[in-house]
Design a protein around this motif. Structure first.
Motif, PDB file in Angstrom:
ATOM      1  N   LEU A   1       7.532  16.740   4.106  1.00 15.40           N
ATOM      2  CA  LEU A   1       8.316  15.818   3.279  1.00 15.40           C
ATOM      3  C   LEU A   1       8.364  16.227   1.809  1.00 15.40           C
ATOM      4  CD1 LEU A   1       9.940  13.195   2.943  1.00 15.40           C
ATOM      5  CD2 LEU A   1       7.744  12.009   2.644  1.00 15.40           C
ATOM      6  N   PRO A   2       7.225  16.607   1.162  1.00 16.91           N
ATOM      7  CA  PRO A   2       7.313  16.973  -0.257  1.00 16.91           C
ATOM      8  C   PRO A   2       8.306  18.115  -0.525  1.00 16.91           C
ATOM      9  CG  PRO A   2       5.036  16.595   0.339  1.00 16.91           C
ATOM     10  CD  PRO A   2       5.821  16.597   1.623  1.00 16.91           C
ATOM     11  N   ALA A   3       8.346  19.098   0.366  1.00 18.41           N
ATOM     12  CA  ALA A   3       9.318  20.185   0.188  1.00 18.41           C
ATOM     13  C   ALA A   3      10.748  19.680   0.381  1.00 18.41           C
ATOM     14  CB  ALA A   3       9.017  21.319   1.170  1.00 18.41           C
ATOM     15  N   TYR A   4      10.923  18.784   1.348  1.00 18.20           N
ATOM     16  CA  TYR A   4      12.255  18.255   1.639  1.00 18.20           C
ATOM     17  C   TYR A   4      12.825  17.479   0.461  1.00 18.20           C
ATOM     18  CZ  TYR A   4      15.913  16.020   4.505  1.00 18.20           C
ATOM     19  OH  TYR A   4      17.111  15.585   5.024  1.00 18.20           O
ATOM     20  N   VAL A   5      11.978  16.647  -0.180  1.00  9.40           N
ATOM     21  CA  VAL A   5      12.477  15.854  -1.301  1.00  9.40           C
ATOM     22  C   VAL A   5      12.611  16.679  -2.574  1.00  9.40           C
ATOM     23  CG1 VAL A   5      11.519  13.728  -0.344  1.00  9.40           C
ATOM     24  CG2 VAL A   5      10.175  15.037  -2.003  1.00  9.40           C
ATOM     25  N   ASN A   6      12.116  17.921  -2.550  1.00 10.76           N
ATOM     26  CA  ASN A   6      12.219  18.769  -3.736  1.00 10.76           C
ATOM     27  C   ASN A   6      13.103  19.987  -3.485  1.00 10.76           C
ATOM     28  OD1 ASN A   6      11.694  19.375  -6.449  1.00 10.76           O
ATOM     29  ND2 ASN A   6       9.999  20.731  -5.909  1.00 10.76           N
ATOM     30  N   GLY A   7      14.140  19.798  -2.676  1.00 12.34           N
ATOM     31  CA  GLY A   7      15.170  20.811  -2.606  1.00 12.34           C
ATOM     32  C   GLY A   7      15.189  21.708  -1.390  1.00 12.34           C
ATOM     33  N   HIS A   8      14.157  21.676  -0.526  1.00 12.17           N
ATOM     34  CA  HIS A   8      14.223  22.496   0.680  1.00 12.17           C
ATOM     35  C   HIS A   8      15.293  21.923   1.600  1.00 12.17           C
ATOM     36  CE1 HIS A   8      13.052  24.407   4.476  1.00 12.17           C
ATOM     37  NE2 HIS A   8      12.485  25.333   3.718  1.00 12.17           N
ATOM     38  N   PRO A   9      16.138  22.770   2.203  1.00 10.85           N
ATOM     39  CA  PRO A   9      17.296  22.269   2.950  1.00 10.85           C
ATOM     40  C   PRO A   9      16.972  21.256   4.037  1.00 10.85           C
ATOM     41  CG  PRO A   9      17.487  24.625   2.605  1.00 10.85           C
ATOM     42  CD  PRO A   9      16.120  24.242   2.123  1.00 10.85           C
ATOM     43  N   ASP A  10      15.912  21.498   4.837  1.00  8.44           N
ATOM     44  CA  ASP A  10      15.589  20.570   5.917  1.00  8.44           C
ATOM     45  C   ASP A  10      14.110  20.203   5.982  1.00  8.44           C
ATOM     46  OD1 ASP A  10      14.495  22.921   6.872  1.00  8.44           O
ATOM     47  OD2 ASP A  10      15.835  23.105   8.598  1.00  8.44           O
ATOM     48  N   GLY A  11      13.308  20.752   5.081  1.00  9.41           N
ATOM     49  CA  GLY A  11      11.892  20.441   5.068  1.00  9.41           C
ATOM     50  C   GLY A  11      11.080  21.102   6.158  1.00  9.41           C
ATOM     51  N   MET A  12      11.704  21.947   6.972  1.00  4.98           N
ATOM     52  CA  MET A  12      11.006  22.613   8.068  1.00  4.98           C
ATOM     53  C   MET A  12      10.452  23.948   7.559  1.00  4.98           C
ATOM     54  SD  MET A  12      11.324  20.371  10.444  1.00  4.98           S
ATOM     55  CE  MET A  12      10.698  21.266  11.861  1.00  4.98           C
ATOM     56  N   LEU A  13       9.176  23.952   7.188  1.00  9.53           N
ATOM     57  CA  LEU A  13       8.573  25.140   6.587  1.00  9.53           C
ATOM     58  C   LEU A  13       7.867  26.002   7.627  1.00  9.53           C
ATOM     59  CD1 LEU A  13       9.251  23.825   3.884  1.00  9.53           C
ATOM     60  CD2 LEU A  13       6.979  24.491   3.077  1.00  9.53           C
ATOM     61  N   ILE A  14       8.051  27.310   7.479  1.00 14.23           N
ATOM     62  CA  ILE A  14       7.337  28.287   8.309  1.00 14.23           C
ATOM     63  C   ILE A  14       6.046  28.639   7.581  1.00 14.23           C
ATOM     64  CG2 ILE A  14       7.404  30.603   9.295  1.00 14.23           C
ATOM     65  CD1 ILE A  14      10.446  30.280   9.510  1.00 14.23           C
ATOM     66  N   GLU A  15       4.913  28.488   8.284  1.00 12.97           N
ATOM     67  CA  GLU A  15       3.620  28.603   7.624  1.00 12.97           C
ATOM     68  C   GLU A  15       2.585  29.291   8.509  1.00 12.97           C
ATOM     69  OE1 GLU A  15       2.121  24.885   6.098  1.00 12.97           O
ATOM     70  OE2 GLU A  15       4.105  23.963   6.278  1.00 12.97           O
ATOM     71  N   ALA A  16       1.549  29.797   7.867  1.00 11.58           N
ATOM     72  CA  ALA A  16       0.329  30.165   8.568  1.00 11.58           C
ATOM     73  C   ALA A  16      -0.439  28.886   8.892  1.00 11.58           C
ATOM     74  CB  ALA A  16      -0.533  31.079   7.698  1.00 11.58           C
ATOM     75  N   ALA A  17      -1.220  28.910   9.949  1.00 15.10           N
ATOM     76  CA  ALA A  17      -2.033  27.749  10.307  1.00 15.10           C
ATOM     77  C   ALA A  17      -2.969  27.403   9.158  1.00 15.10           C
ATOM     78  CB  ALA A  17      -2.832  28.040  11.573  1.00 15.10           C
ATOM     79  N   ALA A  18      -3.155  26.107   8.909  1.00 12.13           N
ATOM     80  CA  ALA A  18      -3.984  25.684   7.779  1.00 12.13           C
ATOM     81  C   ALA A  18      -4.383  24.240   7.946  1.00 12.13           C
ATOM     82  CB  ALA A  18      -3.233  25.874   6.459  1.00 12.13           C
ATOM     83  N   GLY A  19      -5.418  23.840   7.191  1.00  7.49           N
ATOM     84  CA  GLY A  19      -5.830  22.448   7.189  1.00  7.49           C
ATOM     85  C   GLY A  19      -6.970  22.225   6.220  1.00  7.49           C
TER      86      GLY A  19
END
Length: 224
Positions: A92-110
Motif C-alpha cells: 500500500l505505501p508504494a501504491y499511494v506514492n506513485g507505483h502503478p499498481d502497488g505490486m512490488l517484486i521483492e526478495a523474501a524479507a520480514g
C-alpha cells in the motif's frame, strides 16, 4: 496512565519513552526528551536533543523516528540454472506514492520479531516462498531510511533447489492478509528489470547488485 509508557500497549510494551535516553556514544549529542506519539504496532517518537556543530556551537533539534523493529532479507539463487527466486505482493505505501499498481517484486524479507536475523530469514523464506533454506551467507547490514526510520536490515543469500514455482503459486500467512506470488527469474532478466523500473524495491536491488558484483553470478558475466 499512558499506553506504552505506564501501562502495556497491545504488544505488551511499557517504558517506550525511555528509548534512546541513555545513549552516550556520541559526545556531540545530548538527549533531552523522548515523547511517544503513537504505539499501535510500531512506535513513533519525537526526540529533543542538543547537537554540537563542527564550529563548536550547540543547537537544539527535534526529530521524529519510526521504530518498527529490525528485519532480515534473503536472496535465493540457483547458480546452475542462472536464476533467482523472488516474490510479488501488494504494498500500500508504494501504491499511494506513485507505483502503478502497488505490486512490488521483492526478495523474501520480514521483521525479526524477537528471533535472530538468521532464524527470522529462514522463517520468512518458508512462509513467503515455501522453500526450506540450508546454509545461508550473511552479506551485509544496512539502515534503509536513516533520516526517520530506525530499522536495520540484515542481508543474506542462500542457494535454493531447482524446483520451479507452479503457475499461480502463492504463499504467505492468510491471517495477516498476505497473498504472495512466487517468481523464478533468470538473473540477467532480474537485472534488466531494475534498469526498466519493474523492480523498484531497495533491498532487492541491493541484493541483485551484490550478486552481480561479488556474489554467485560474478563469474557468469552477468554484471554487464
Amino acid at each position: 496512565m499512558r499506553t506504552g509508557i505506564d501501562v502495556p500497549d497491545r504488544r505488551g510494551r511499557t517504558g517506550l519513552d525511555r528509548h534512546g535516553r541513555d545513549l552516550t556514544g556520541n559526545p556531540r549529542v545530548r538527549i533531552l526528551d523522548v515523547q511517544v506519539l503513537s504505539c499501535d504496532w510500531s512506535v513513533l517518537r519525537k526526540t529533543t536533543f542538543e547537537y554540537r556543530h563542527g564550529d563548536g556551537h550547540w543547537s537544539r533539534e527535534q526529530r521524529e523516528t519510526y521504530d518498527r523493529g529490525d528485519g532480515a532479507t534473503l536472496l535465493l539463487h540457483n547458480a546452475a540454472r542462472g536464476t533467482v527466486l523472488l516474490t510479488r505482493q501488494f504494498r500500500l505505501p508504494a501504491y499511494v506514492n506513485g507505483h502503478p499498481d502497488g505490486m512490488l517484486i521483492e526478495a523474501a524479507a520480514g521483521l525479526l520479531d524477537g528471533d535472530t536475523a538468521e532464524e527470522a530469514i529462514r522463517r520468512e523464506a518458508a512462509e513467503e516462498t515455501g522453500r526450506t533454506v540450508g546454509e545461508v551467507e550473511h552479506v551485509f547490514d544496512a539502515y534503509m531510511s536513516p533520516g526517520s526510520v530506525t530499522e536495520r536490515l540484515h542481508f543474506f543469500a542462500a542457494p535454493y533447489e531447482s524446483t520451479t514455482p507452479q503457475p499461480g503459486e502463492t504463499r504467505g500467512l492468510a491471517d495477516e492478509g498476505e497473498d504472495i506470488e512466487v517468481l523464478e527469474l533468470p538473473f540477467p532478466t532480474a537485472l534488466a528489470m531494475i534498469r526498466g523500473g519493474e523492480i523498484a524495491d531497495a533491498k532487492t536491488i541491493m541484493l541483485l547488485q551484490w550478486a552481480a558484483l561479488d556474489g554467485p553470478f560474478k563469474r557468469a558475466g552477468c554484471s554487464t
